[in-house]
Scaffold this motif. Structure first.
Motif, PDB file in Angstrom:
ATOM      1  N   THR B 329      30.709  40.738  45.464  1.00 50.63           N
ATOM      2  CA  THR B 329      30.994  38.873  45.118  1.00 50.63           C
ATOM      3  C   THR B 329      32.463  38.904  44.545  1.00 50.63           C
ATOM      4  OG1 THR B 329      28.786  38.942  43.361  1.00 50.63           O
ATOM      5  CG2 THR B 329      28.991  38.853  46.010  1.00 50.63           C
ATOM      6  N   TYR B 330      32.603  39.912  44.087  1.00 50.12           N
ATOM      7  CA  TYR B 330      33.847  39.541  42.397  1.00 50.12           C
ATOM      8  C   TYR B 330      32.902  38.933  41.641  1.00 50.12           C
ATOM      9  CZ  TYR B 330      36.234  42.315  45.657  1.00 50.12           C
ATOM     10  OH  TYR B 330      37.443  43.807  46.201  1.00 50.12           O
ATOM     11  N   GLN B 331      31.522  38.627  41.145  1.00 51.61           N
ATOM     12  CA  GLN B 331      31.234  38.236  40.198  1.00 51.61           C
ATOM     13  C   GLN B 331      30.965  38.810  38.764  1.00 51.61           C
ATOM     14  OE1 GLN B 331      27.303  37.704  42.423  1.00 51.61           O
ATOM     15  NE2 GLN B 331      27.403  36.052  41.306  1.00 51.61           N
ATOM     16  N   SER B 332      31.597  38.064  37.781  1.00 52.69           N
ATOM     17  CA  SER B 332      31.815  39.016  36.069  1.00 52.69           C
ATOM     18  C   SER B 332      30.867  39.972  35.884  1.00 52.69           C
ATOM     19  CB  SER B 332      31.962  37.941  36.000  1.00 52.69           C
ATOM     20  OG  SER B 332      31.889  38.319  33.925  1.00 52.69           O
ATOM     21  N   THR B 333      30.992  40.908  35.390  1.00 52.91           N
ATOM     22  CA  THR B 333      30.014  42.160  34.908  1.00 52.91           C
ATOM     23  C   THR B 333      29.614  41.299  34.016  1.00 52.91           C
ATOM     24  OG1 THR B 333      31.233  43.923  34.879  1.00 52.91           O
ATOM     25  CG2 THR B 333      29.839  43.293  36.620  1.00 52.91           C
ATOM     26  N   VAL B 334      30.702  40.829  33.303  1.00 57.88           N
ATOM     27  CA  VAL B 334      29.944  40.022  31.798  1.00 57.88           C
ATOM     28  C   VAL B 334      28.683  39.792  32.131  1.00 57.88           C
ATOM     29  CG1 VAL B 334      30.389  38.602  30.052  1.00 57.88           C
ATOM     30  CG2 VAL B 334      32.029  39.784  31.054  1.00 57.88           C
ATOM     31  N   ALA B 335      27.454  39.402  31.062  1.00 58.84           N
ATOM     32  CA  ALA B 335      25.961  38.682  30.824  1.00 58.84           C
ATOM     33  C   ALA B 335      26.210  37.056  30.386  1.00 58.84           C
ATOM     34  CB  ALA B 335      24.942  39.329  29.637  1.00 58.84           C
TER      35      ALA B 335
END
Lengths: 100, 447
Positions: B329-335
């Motif tokens: 998805t290319y979503q950030s992996t930062v919480a």
């Protein structure tokens, strides 16, 4: 009876698919096929030199890609065609055949 | 000032850009006198893909950055998402300068003006709203982007595609030093500066280029540049030398092609050799091997990191340099940042940093956002490809391609079994194909 039920299920599945398509559900094969667009143009409408994919039938596309997989010259399309499974190539070809 | 494409174009300013004769999406409008010997041609009647008005999907997307990845995601969000997906593209520059093909500016095969593109087609035909501005902050909790002037944009999904930023090399801190030693890795005025330095060099001189530590933008690029310059010297500056200092232990991309080309062009290659400091005035470098090397023209390409808008907003979480993403998805992996997607050269995605792959990451991201607006899970069958052509002289080019597929076990992109593949040898046919590839890639992204 069984066949009629199956037909009803298929018809119902088809109807909901149609509705979903209207709502914009991504068609099968579209994202895979978009890998072609950098060189062959958005929706396969190449602007310069490269082969135009839009307007080709699914069977033509499948045949060409199957041939490219087997080519011995190891050209750039041999590498690309060889990376996709036959099922993926079928999905790509079916999608490209629907876009104009 | 750190080097970024943004900074360079901002430094050029509106006045600087207006001095350029052309800033438009289509190179075929240019008088032939301004084109290279083989003009890059993108037709002004390039096909327009319809934006469907019938889709029920609705959502607001803000895209930060109008390079290869950001422009492509804006276009595909509209043609795949439909007219109810609102897309706002925030980009500080008034033009995009293509990095691809820019090495051919150095040997007069491509005019710099033909590498300028704009976003007019996106706004006119695809209904993308464009804001020429700079982002000062991202608020992931309230889903707001603040612009430098203080105004805010609300989003359902944010896509950040800022390109790269470069480290500052000791000795090149000042603008004056940077002007003497251009990296020319984000073409603006720097590619012209480097071209002037190379072409005004006396025969018998030395061109020294450094290769940054991987991962960096356009893996074959520095080697390609070394070859193009050496080939130019062979014809116009006999007796001159090209030295490549590579911080990496071996040639990073197209090893077969460049090993052969370096041998035939007499290029001196030093692997595992970093540039420790630079004397811009005396044109010398100190290397990690403890040696000092003088040259007539220095082309130091510093190591890269994610764009500043990412580091400023807590979105850099891989090795202190890159932005981690979910490659489906290319979503950030930062919480807490799952509504923020990051694409292009700033990401740590296990794939090369290039405009071609940035374009495909953009399509995966656009598809995932459209699915999310519809309440659908992301497609698991994700693939990308890196097709890329590299000129090695004024008349011949090579190619390299790798295809990547999503591996559910490792949740990462893995190169497929039959790739990468590279051209058996450079050819003039490949050079012709390179121009066609560039025309189609730029059209797929900008038109």
């Amino acid at each position: 009876m069984a066949i009629r039920m199956l037909s009803a299920i298929l018809l119902s599945a088809f109807s909901s698919l149609s509705l979903a398509q209207v709502a914009g559900t991504p068609p099968n094969g579209r994202l895979l096929a978009s890998n072609c667009f950098q060189c062959h143009g958005t929706n396969g409408k190449a602007v310069s030199g490269m082969e135009r994919l839009a307007g080709m039938s699914a069977s033509e596309l499948k045949k060409e890609l199957a041939e490219m997989k087997l080519e011995s010259d190891k050209g750039i399309m041999t590498v690309h065609a060889g990376a996709y499974t036959d099922a993926q190539i079928a999905a790509i070809a079916a999608y490209l055949a629907t876009v104009r | 000032m750190k080097f970024t494409r943004r900074n360079i174009l901002a430094a050029m300013g509106a006045g600087g850009l207006s001095l350029l004769p052309f800033s438009r999406a289509f190179a075929d409008d240019l008088p032939s006198s301004l084109l290279g010997t083989n003009p890059i041609w993108i037709p002004s009647n390039a096909p327009i893909t319809p934006v469907p008005t019938t889709y029920a999907t609705a959502g607001r997307v803000v895209v930060i950055g109008g390079g290869m990845a950001g422009t492509t995601v804006a276009k595909y969000l509209r043609i795949w998402g439909g007219s109810k997906v609102q897309v706002t593209l925030v980009e500080p520059s008034s033009a995009y300068v293509a990095n691809i093909m820019s090495n051919l500016v150095l040997n007069n095969q491509v005019s710099q003006s033909s590498l300028y593109f704009n976003w007019n087609r996106l706004t006119t035909y695809y209904g993308v709203q464009r804001i020429q501005g700079t982002v000062s902050g991202i608020d992931p909790v309230n889903r707001k982007v603040t612009l430098a002037g203080g105004s805010t944009l609300s989003y359902d999904r944010l896509v950040v595609a800022p390109g790269i930023e470069m480290d500052v090399v000791p000795g090149l801190e000042s603008a004056a030093a940077q002007a003497l030693v251009p990296h020319a890795w984000m073409p603006g005025t720097q590619i012209s500066t480097l071209r002037t330095q190379i072409q005004s060099m006396a025969a018998g001189g030395t061109f020294l280029i450094s290769v940054p530590k991987a991962p960096y933008r356009c893996p074959p690029g520095p080697y390609e540049r070394a070859c193009v310059v050496a080939d130019y010297f062979r014809v116009y500056k006999p007796g001159s030398k090209v030295i490549v200092l590579d911080e990496n232990p071996a040639i990073v991309a197209e090893a077969h092609t460049f090993t052969n080309a370096f041998a035939s062009l007499g290029i001196i290659y030093r692997p595992s050799t970093a540039v420790v400091s630079v004397d811009a005035v005396n044109r010398s470098v100190v290397t990690s091997a403890g040696t000092t090397i003088k040259a007539s023209v220095l082309n130091i390409i510093p190591n890269h990191r994610a764009g500043r808008v990412l580091s400023n907003n807590g979105l850099v979480n891989v090795g202190g340099r890159w932005a981690g993403v979910d490659v489906l998805t290319y979503q950030s992996t930062v919480a807490g940042a799952s509504n923020i997607h990051i694409i292009g050269d700033s990401t740590s995605s296990g794939q090369p940093k290039s405009g071609h792959i940035g374009n495909q990451e953009a399509k995966i991201c656009a598809d995932a956002i459209v699915r999310a607006f519809l309440g659908l899970a992301p497609d698991q069958q994700v693939m990308t490809n890196t097709a890329c052509y590299s000129p090695v002289s004024a008349t011949k080019a090579s190619w390299l391609t790798a295809i990547y597929a999503y591996d559910p076990l490792s949740q990462a992109m893995k190169v497929t079994a039959n790739s990468p593949g590279e051209a058996l040898s450079p050819s003039s046919d490949n050079l012709q194909e390179m121009r066609q590839w560039f025309s189609n890639l730029m059209t797929d992204s900008f038109a």
